[in-house]
Motif scaffolding. Structure first.
Motif, PDB file in Angstrom:
ATOM      1  N   ILE A 194     -57.448  41.547  17.039  1.00 57.63           N
ATOM      2  CA  ILE A 194     -56.997  40.261  16.521  1.00 57.63           C
ATOM      3  C   ILE A 194     -55.486  40.164  16.538  1.00 57.63           C
ATOM      4  CG2 ILE A 194     -56.801  40.890  14.092  1.00 57.63           C
ATOM      5  CD1 ILE A 194     -58.318  37.645  15.523  1.00 57.63           C
ATOM      6  N   GLU A 195     -54.797  41.304  16.516  1.00 57.89           N
ATOM      7  CA  GLU A 195     -53.337  41.276  16.593  1.00 57.89           C
ATOM      8  C   GLU A 195     -52.884  40.746  17.949  1.00 57.89           C
ATOM      9  OE1 GLU A 195     -51.728  41.713  13.965  1.00 57.89           O
ATOM     10  OE2 GLU A 195     -53.296  42.632  12.731  1.00 57.89           O
ATOM     11  N   SER A 196     -53.617  41.093  19.001  1.00 61.38           N
ATOM     12  CA  SER A 196     -53.297  40.548  20.316  1.00 61.38           C
ATOM     13  C   SER A 196     -53.545  39.045  20.356  1.00 61.38           C
ATOM     14  CB  SER A 196     -54.140  41.245  21.386  1.00 61.38           C
ATOM     15  OG  SER A 196     -53.871  42.631  21.422  1.00 61.38           O
ATOM     16  N   THR A 197     -54.586  38.609  19.660  1.00 59.96           N
ATOM     17  CA  THR A 197     -54.872  37.172  19.612  1.00 59.96           C
ATOM     18  C   THR A 197     -53.758  36.429  18.889  1.00 59.96           C
ATOM     19  OG1 THR A 197     -57.253  37.575  19.653  1.00 59.96           O
ATOM     20  CG2 THR A 197     -56.515  35.449  18.806  1.00 59.96           C
ATOM     21  N   ILE A 198     -53.294  36.981  17.776  1.00 58.43           N
ATOM     22  CA  ILE A 198     -52.182  36.354  17.054  1.00 58.43           C
ATOM     23  C   ILE A 198     -50.945  36.286  17.945  1.00 58.43           C
ATOM     24  CG2 ILE A 198     -50.645  36.566  15.082  1.00 58.43           C
ATOM     25  CD1 ILE A 198     -53.470  35.710  14.360  1.00 58.43           C
ATOM     26  N   THR A 225     -54.901  24.672  19.430  1.00 56.69           N
ATOM     27  CA  THR A 225     -54.416  25.913  20.039  1.00 56.69           C
ATOM     28  C   THR A 225     -55.568  26.880  20.281  1.00 56.69           C
ATOM     29  OG1 THR A 225     -52.302  25.635  18.892  1.00 56.69           O
ATOM     30  CG2 THR A 225     -52.781  27.807  19.797  1.00 56.69           C
ATOM     31  N   ALA A 226     -56.485  26.983  19.318  1.00 61.38           N
ATOM     32  CA  ALA A 226     -57.642  27.860  19.488  1.00 61.38           C
ATOM     33  C   ALA A 226     -58.519  27.394  20.643  1.00 61.38           C
ATOM     34  CB  ALA A 226     -58.455  27.896  18.191  1.00 61.38           C
ATOM     35  N   ILE A 227     -58.689  26.089  20.798  1.00 56.59           N
ATOM     36  CA  ILE A 227     -59.475  25.559  21.924  1.00 56.59           C
ATOM     37  C   ILE A 227     -58.812  25.926  23.246  1.00 56.59           C
ATOM     38  CG2 ILE A 227     -60.246  23.438  23.051  1.00 56.59           C
ATOM     39  CD1 ILE A 227     -60.581  22.226  20.269  1.00 56.59           C
ATOM     40  N   ALA A 228     -57.484  25.797  23.301  1.00 55.05           N
ATOM     41  CA  ALA A 228     -56.764  26.143  24.530  1.00 55.05           C
ATOM     42  C   ALA A 228     -56.933  27.626  24.863  1.00 55.05           C
ATOM     43  CB  ALA A 228     -55.284  25.797  24.380  1.00 55.05           C
ATOM     44  N   VAL A 229     -56.853  28.486  23.844  1.00 56.91           N
ATOM     45  CA  VAL A 229     -57.023  29.919  24.073  1.00 56.91           C
ATOM     46  C   VAL A 229     -58.436  30.215  24.570  1.00 56.91           C
ATOM     47  CG1 VAL A 229     -57.081  32.172  22.945  1.00 56.91           C
ATOM     48  CG2 VAL A 229     -55.233  30.579  22.430  1.00 56.91           C
ATOM     49  N   ASN A 230     -59.435  29.564  23.969  1.00 52.95           N
ATOM     50  CA  ASN A 230     -60.818  29.782  24.406  1.00 52.95           C
ATOM     51  C   ASN A 230     -61.021  29.346  25.855  1.00 52.95           C
ATOM     52  OD1 ASN A 230     -61.791  30.946  22.080  1.00 52.95           O
ATOM     53  ND2 ASN A 230     -62.537  29.039  21.203  1.00 52.95           N
ATOM     54  N   GLY A 236     -47.664  32.715  23.380  1.00 50.14           N
ATOM     55  CA  GLY A 236     -48.155  31.904  24.486  1.00 50.14           C
ATOM     56  C   GLY A 236     -48.231  30.430  24.189  1.00 50.14           C
ATOM     57  N   HIS A 237     -48.400  30.081  22.891  1.00 51.85           N
ATOM     58  CA  HIS A 237     -48.597  28.673  22.539  1.00 51.85           C
ATOM     59  C   HIS A 237     -47.668  28.192  21.428  1.00 51.85           C
ATOM     60  CE1 HIS A 237     -52.311  28.449  24.973  1.00 51.85           C
ATOM     61  NE2 HIS A 237     -52.489  29.704  24.580  1.00 51.85           N
ATOM     62  N   GLY A 238     -46.768  29.050  20.979  1.00 55.23           N
ATOM     63  CA  GLY A 238     -45.768  28.617  20.004  1.00 55.23           C
ATOM     64  C   GLY A 238     -46.348  28.104  18.708  1.00 55.23           C
TER      65      GLY A 238
END
Length: 324
Positions: A243-247, A274-279, A253-255
């Protein structure tokens, strides 16, 4: 913005008699608690928070994602809270949100700051979810002093409601005082403690008092503390490091640490988008490559140009003009 005059629970900014925005000084208007202080004249819901050496003004985003082996890690929930709300109060909200969307996992890996033994028991009972996290270590004065008996040196007789100390004396009082935490307190006689040869290694007060959780929670706490010392548990819990990599992906990556909107509700919209974009990015990487497009069959004009060695024009208008 709080438009009232100097008072207790107000903001860092206030309006004077001429309706001018002024910075609130401690000697003039008084400073409010950080949980109520409005730290920005542009967003009255933003709050100041501090975690270790990190300080910021705004909100908190709690991210939950899947971590199954061999599958794409998909973000299943993003919860936005006030910056001063403790993580332990947010975890019940996260589990309720996942339950409403039928996305509850069998095991939920959480940060140690979110976990308590009481809520671990509650989550298993109400949601059927096993919380995996580091139970806090013993933080009483005795183990910090070194060479002083910890509560584990005392034998608890749950049925008789008595506690036996290392010297063999039994407690004379067993009570559950009113408290937010469901602790049991066992006290020993002053006469027994004063004459005890081990008193120096036990307590600095006249008599020792031992506090511990109720039996069901005490057993969970003891088992968790023992289990989390094993290599097998450490290997399982290492999954949470993802989860640290996700944060980092959210932030770099998305500010996401730069709030594009005002108010907690609109900041939550930013976090969700932002979560939708990451998914979408993660799913897109794992999608099969698109098949190569087959070239189209040449038209009669293209076939004519090729047979006579004439280059094809980029525009059909030009081709029509040449043909005419």
């Amino acid at each position: 913005m709080n438009r009232s005059r100097p008072c207790g629970r107000s903001s860092f900014y206030w309006l004077d008699e001429q309706e001018r925005l002024c910075w609130r000084e401690a000697d003039s208007a008084g400073l409010p608690p950080s949980g109520f202080a409005i730290v920005s004249p542009y967003d009255v819901t933003a709050r100041f928070a501090r975690r270790g050496d990190t300080r910021w003004k705004g909100f908190l985003a709690h991210v939950t994602e899947t971590c199954d082996d061999g599958d794409v890690n998909v973000i299943t929930d993003v919860t936005t809270t006030n910056a001063v709300i403790h993580d332990s109060k947010t975890l019940p909200v996260i589990l309720d949100r996942l339950d409403q969307r039928e996305l509850l996992p069998l095991e939920h890996y959480v940060d140690g700051g979110c976990l308590s033994v009481a809520f671990e028991h509650r989550a298993a009972r109400e949601h059927g979810v096993g919380l995996v996290g580091a139970v806090r270590a013993k933080r009483t004065r005795q183990p910090r002093q070194g060479g002083i008996f910890h509560r584990d040196a005392f034998v608890i007789d749950w049925d008789a409601k008595q506690v036996t100390c290392p010297s063999g004396k039994t407690s004379n009082r067993w009570a559950t005082p009113p408290s937010l935490a469901p602790y049991i307190t066992a006290s020993f006689l002053v006469a027994d403690c004063r004459s005890c040869p081990l008193k120096v290694s036990c307590t600095r007060t006249d008599a020792r008092t031992v506090s511990f959780l109720p039996r069901e929670l005490y057993d969970i706490q003891s088992e968790s503390r023992t289990e989390q010392q094993t290599q097998e548990w450490l290997s399982r819990y290492s999954l949470r490091a993802g989860i640290e990599s996700t944060i980092s992906e959210f932030v770099n990556g998305h500010g996401m640490r730069q709030c594009r909107y005002r108010s907690e509700d609109e900041a939550h919209v930013q976090h969700v988008l932002t979560a939708i974009a990451v998914n979408l990015e993660r799913i897109g990487v794992h999608l099969p490559a698109a098949p190569e497009r087959r070239p189209r069959t040449p038209t009669a004009l293209q076939d004519y140009l090729d047979r006579h060695g004439i280059s094809r024009p980029r525009s059909w208008r030009v081709a029509t003009h040449l043909a005419g």
